[in-house]
Design a protein around this motif. Structure first.
Motif, PDB file in Angstrom:
ATOM      1  N   PHE A  87      37.346  11.727  31.689  1.00 42.56           N
ATOM      2  CA  PHE A  87      37.810  12.770  32.611  1.00 42.56           C
ATOM      3  C   PHE A  87      38.122  12.174  33.984  1.00 42.56           C
ATOM      4  CE2 PHE A  87      35.243  16.323  30.331  1.00 42.56           C
ATOM      5  CZ  PHE A  87      36.296  16.548  29.464  1.00 42.56           C
ATOM      6  N   LEU A  88      37.221  11.303  34.477  1.00 39.09           N
ATOM      7  CA  LEU A  88      37.456  10.675  35.778  1.00 39.09           C
ATOM      8  C   LEU A  88      38.661   9.735  35.731  1.00 39.09           C
ATOM      9  CD1 LEU A  88      33.826   9.836  36.998  1.00 39.09           C
ATOM     10  CD2 LEU A  88      35.321  11.669  37.815  1.00 39.09           C
ATOM     11  N   ARG A  89      38.784   8.971  34.667  1.00 42.68           N
ATOM     12  CA  ARG A  89      39.903   8.038  34.556  1.00 42.68           C
ATOM     13  C   ARG A  89      41.249   8.762  34.483  1.00 42.68           C
ATOM     14  NH1 ARG A  89      39.333   4.486  29.503  1.00 42.68           N
ATOM     15  NH2 ARG A  89      40.697   3.033  30.585  1.00 42.68           N
ATOM     16  N   ASP A  90      41.254   9.934  33.845  1.00 44.69           N
ATOM     17  CA  ASP A  90      42.501  10.644  33.590  1.00 44.69           C
ATOM     18  C   ASP A  90      42.700  11.841  34.520  1.00 44.69           C
ATOM     19  OD1 ASP A  90      43.035   8.917  31.486  1.00 44.69           O
ATOM     20  OD2 ASP A  90      42.050  10.191  30.015  1.00 44.69           O
TER      21      ASP A  90
ATOM     22  N   LEU B  63      29.546  10.564  38.840  1.00 45.90           N
ATOM     23  CA  LEU B  63      29.162   9.218  38.395  1.00 45.90           C
ATOM     24  C   LEU B  63      27.650   9.091  38.262  1.00 45.90           C
ATOM     25  CD1 LEU B  63      31.806   7.184  40.361  1.00 45.90           C
ATOM     26  CD2 LEU B  63      31.495   7.136  37.881  1.00 45.90           C
ATOM     27  N   ASP B  64      26.891   9.743  39.145  1.00 50.29           N
ATOM     28  CA  ASP B  64      25.439   9.759  38.995  1.00 50.29           C
ATOM     29  C   ASP B  64      25.042  10.435  37.679  1.00 50.29           C
ATOM     30  OD1 ASP B  64      25.174   8.532  41.463  1.00 50.29           O
ATOM     31  OD2 ASP B  64      24.697  10.399  42.542  1.00 50.29           O
ATOM     32  N   ASP B  65      25.726  11.520  37.362  1.00 47.59           N
ATOM     33  CA  ASP B  65      25.458  12.221  36.107  1.00 47.59           C
ATOM     34  C   ASP B  65      25.775  11.329  34.906  1.00 47.59           C
ATOM     35  OD1 ASP B  65      24.928  14.926  34.775  1.00 47.59           O
ATOM     36  OD2 ASP B  65      26.919  14.483  33.989  1.00 47.59           O
ATOM     37  N   ILE B  66      26.870  10.602  34.981  1.00 49.22           N
ATOM     38  CA  ILE B  66      27.247   9.671  33.919  1.00 49.22           C
ATOM     39  C   ILE B  66      26.200   8.564  33.784  1.00 49.22           C
ATOM     40  CG2 ILE B  66      28.919   7.854  33.337  1.00 49.22           C
ATOM     41  CD1 ILE B  66      31.069   9.807  34.567  1.00 49.22           C
ATOM     42  N   ASP B  67      25.738   8.034  34.908  1.00 45.70           N
ATOM     43  CA  ASP B  67      24.711   6.992  34.863  1.00 45.70           C
ATOM     44  C   ASP B  67      23.462   7.487  34.146  1.00 45.70           C
ATOM     45  OD1 ASP B  67      26.401   5.301  36.207  1.00 45.70           O
ATOM     46  OD2 ASP B  67      25.289   5.314  38.107  1.00 45.70           O
TER      47      ASP B  67
ATOM     48  N   ALA C  88      32.400   2.799  34.464  1.00 43.09           N
ATOM     49  CA  ALA C  88      31.724   3.621  35.474  1.00 43.09           C
ATOM     50  C   ALA C  88      31.536   2.830  36.767  1.00 43.09           C
ATOM     51  CB  ALA C  88      30.382   4.117  34.942  1.00 43.09           C
ATOM     52  N   ARG C  89      31.172   1.551  36.640  1.00 42.85           N
ATOM     53  CA  ARG C  89      30.999   0.715  37.826  1.00 42.85           C
ATOM     54  C   ARG C  89      32.319   0.579  38.584  1.00 42.85           C
ATOM     55  NH1 ARG C  89      31.858  -4.030  39.899  1.00 42.85           N
ATOM     56  NH2 ARG C  89      33.119  -4.708  38.136  1.00 42.85           N
ATOM     57  N   ARG C  90      33.407   0.377  37.848  1.00 44.90           N
ATOM     58  CA  ARG C  90      34.717   0.218  38.491  1.00 44.90           C
ATOM     59  C   ARG C  90      35.190   1.539  39.111  1.00 44.90           C
ATOM     60  NH1 ARG C  90      37.952  -4.456  36.572  1.00 44.90           N
ATOM     61  NH2 ARG C  90      36.470  -5.863  35.543  1.00 44.90           N
ATOM     62  N   LEU C  91      34.887   2.655  38.472  1.00 49.98           N
ATOM     63  CA  LEU C  91      35.232   3.954  39.049  1.00 49.98           C
ATOM     64  C   LEU C  91      34.458   4.197  40.339  1.00 49.98           C
ATOM     65  CD1 LEU C  91      35.332   6.014  35.752  1.00 49.98           C
ATOM     66  CD2 LEU C  91      37.234   5.841  37.370  1.00 49.98           C
TER      67      LEU C  91
ATOM     68  N   ALA D 138      22.926  -2.582  33.335  1.00 49.42           N
ATOM     69  CA  ALA D 138      24.060  -2.153  32.527  1.00 49.42           C
ATOM     70  C   ALA D 138      24.868  -1.065  33.204  1.00 49.42           C
ATOM     71  CB  ALA D 138      23.572  -1.655  31.165  1.00 49.42           C
ATOM     72  N   VAL D 139      24.209  -0.194  33.931  1.00 49.72           N
ATOM     73  CA  VAL D 139      24.912   0.959  34.482  1.00 49.72           C
ATOM     74  C   VAL D 139      25.390   0.721  35.901  1.00 49.72           C
ATOM     75  CG1 VAL D 139      24.659   3.391  35.051  1.00 49.72           C
ATOM     76  CG2 VAL D 139      23.580   2.488  32.998  1.00 49.72           C
ATOM     77  N   ASN D 140      24.612   0.070  36.705  1.00 50.00           N
ATOM     78  CA  ASN D 140      24.922   0.017  38.127  1.00 50.00           C
ATOM     79  C   ASN D 140      25.387  -1.354  38.621  1.00 50.00           C
ATOM     80  OD1 ASN D 140      24.143   2.701  38.535  1.00 50.00           O
ATOM     81  ND2 ASN D 140      21.990   2.115  38.545  1.00 50.00           N
ATOM     82  N   ALA D 141      25.394  -2.357  37.740  1.00 54.76           N
ATOM     83  CA  ALA D 141      25.746  -3.706  38.203  1.00 54.76           C
ATOM     84  C   ALA D 141      27.180  -3.757  38.681  1.00 54.76           C
ATOM     85  CB  ALA D 141      25.529  -4.713  37.097  1.00 54.76           C
TER      86      ALA D 141
END
Length: 304
Positions: free
Chosen positions: A189-192, A222-226, A258-261, A301-304
C-alpha cells in the motif's frame, strides 16, 4: 498409442493436463513477482509447486480488478470475478477445471486442505476493490484479512501438507502467517500509494492522504508494519525445515523495503515506487540461506 502395460503417459492423459496447469501457474509467478518469486524458489519442490498454484489464482483475480481492458465496465469486471470464484469453488469440489490456473489451484486446495473458509474471504476482498474507494479502520481490517492474511494461511496449508498433527501445527503457525501477510500488504500500500490514488482512485491506509501525505502518518504506518514483521518473525523457527529459508527471505526482503520506505520522504514515495535492487535481494537471500532460515533479531531485520 497406449501400450499393453497401460503405463504410457497416453493411458492417463489428464496427467499431462495437470502438468501443463502447474507449469502455467509457475509462469505467472515468474512473470509478475520478482521478490515473491525469488523466495519461492527456495522452497522444496512439492511445496514450491503448491505455493505457485496459490499465487497464480491470486494474481489472476488481481488482474481482473486492477487491470481492466479498455472500455470494460465495473459491472463486467465484477461478473468476471464472480465467474472466477464460481469456477474455483466448483473445481475445489470436483478436482478439475478447463481454466488452467483454477485447475492448478484446485489440485493444491484438495491436496493441502484449503477450503472455502479461506477462498470466500479472498474473493470478497477482491470485490471490495470494485466497490470501495476509501476505507475506515474496520473495512480496511476486513480487506487486509481477505486479500493478504488468508493467502498466508493458504501457504501454511501447503507447508504442512505432509506433516502429522496438521491441525495443531496450523493453529500454532496461523497467527504469524496472518501478521506476515498483513505486513506485505501494508508495505505494498505504501509503495503503491501514488498509483493507487491517481490510476485506480483508491485510498487504503486510514489517515494517510496520498495527495498530502504527512510524515507522522507515514511513520505511524511503518511502525505498525514493524510490529507485524516482528511478530511474524517469531513464528519462522516453528516452520517446517524445508520452508524456513524461503519465508525468512521473504520476511527480510519486505523488512528491507520497510527500511527504505522509512528513509524516503512520503512525497517522493508517491511519485516513485520504492524497490530493492537485484543485487541487494540476492544478498538478503544468501544471508537467509547461511542462517538456514533462522531469523535475525527483530531490531536488525526490521529497523536496520
Amino acid at each position: 498409442m497406449t501400450s499393453t502395460s497401460g503405463r504410457d503417459t497416453e493411458a492417463l492423459p489428464y496427467h499431462h493436463y495437470d502438468e501443463v496447469a502447474e507449469q502455467t501457474a509457475a509462469l505467472v509467478i515468474r512473470s509478475y513477482s520478482s521478490s515473491f518469486g525469488l523466495a519461492s524458489r527456495l522452497l522444496t519442490a512439492p511445496v514450491r509447486r503448491d505455493v505457485h498454484n496459490i499465487y497464480a489464482l491470486v494474481r489472476v483475480a488481481d488482474e481482473i480488478v486492477d487491470a481492466p481492458r479498455p472500455g470494460q465496465t465495473v459491472d463486467q469486471r465484477r461478473a468476471e470475478l464472480d465467474a472466477l470464484e464460481k469456477q474455483t469453488h466448483a473445481a475445489m469440489a470436483t478436482g478439475t477445471s478447463t481454466n488452467l490456473v483454477v485447475h492448478a489451484f484446485a489440485r493444491t486446495a484438495r491436496r493441502t486442505g484449503i477450503d472455502e473458509s479461506l477462498t470466500a474471504p479472498f474473493f470478497a476482498s477482491m470485490r471490495m476493490d470494485l466497490e470501495w474507494s476509501s476505507h475506515d479502520a474496520e473495512s480496511l481490517a476486513t480487506y487486509i484479512y481477505g486479500s493478504a492474511e488468508v493467502v498466508g494461511l493458504m501457504c501454511v496449508h501447503a507447508f504442512l501438507a505432509d506433516e502429522p498433527h496438521r491441525k495443531a501445527r496450523y493453529d500454532q503457525l496461523a497467527p504469524g502467517a496472518r501478521r506476515l501477510g498483513a505486513a506485505f500488504q501494508k508495505i505494498n500500500f505504501l509503495r503503491d500509494i501514488g498509483a493507487d490514488s491517481a490510476e485506480l482512485g483508491r485510498r487504503y491506509l486510514v489517515g494517510l492522504d496520498p495527495e498530502r501525505p504527512s510524515a507522522d502518518a507515514w511513520h505511524r504506518w511503518l511502525d505498525d508494519i514493524d510490529d507485524d514483521l516482528a511478530c511474524a518473525q517469531q513464528a519462522i523457527p516453528l516452520l517446517p525445515s524445508g520452508t524456513r529459508v524461503a519465508v525468512c527471505t521473504a520476511h527480510d526482503l519486505f523488512a528491507e523495503l520497510a527500511r527504505r520506505l522509512r528513509a524516503t520522504r512520503p512525497q517522493d514515495a508517491c511519485r516513485h515506487r520504492v524497490r530493492v535492487p537485484g543485487p541487494a535481494k540476492a544478498r538478503i537471500a544468501a544471508a537467509a540461506a547461511l542462517r538456514r532460515g533462522a531469523p535475525r533479531r527483530a531490531t536488525t531485520a526490521v529497523n536496520a
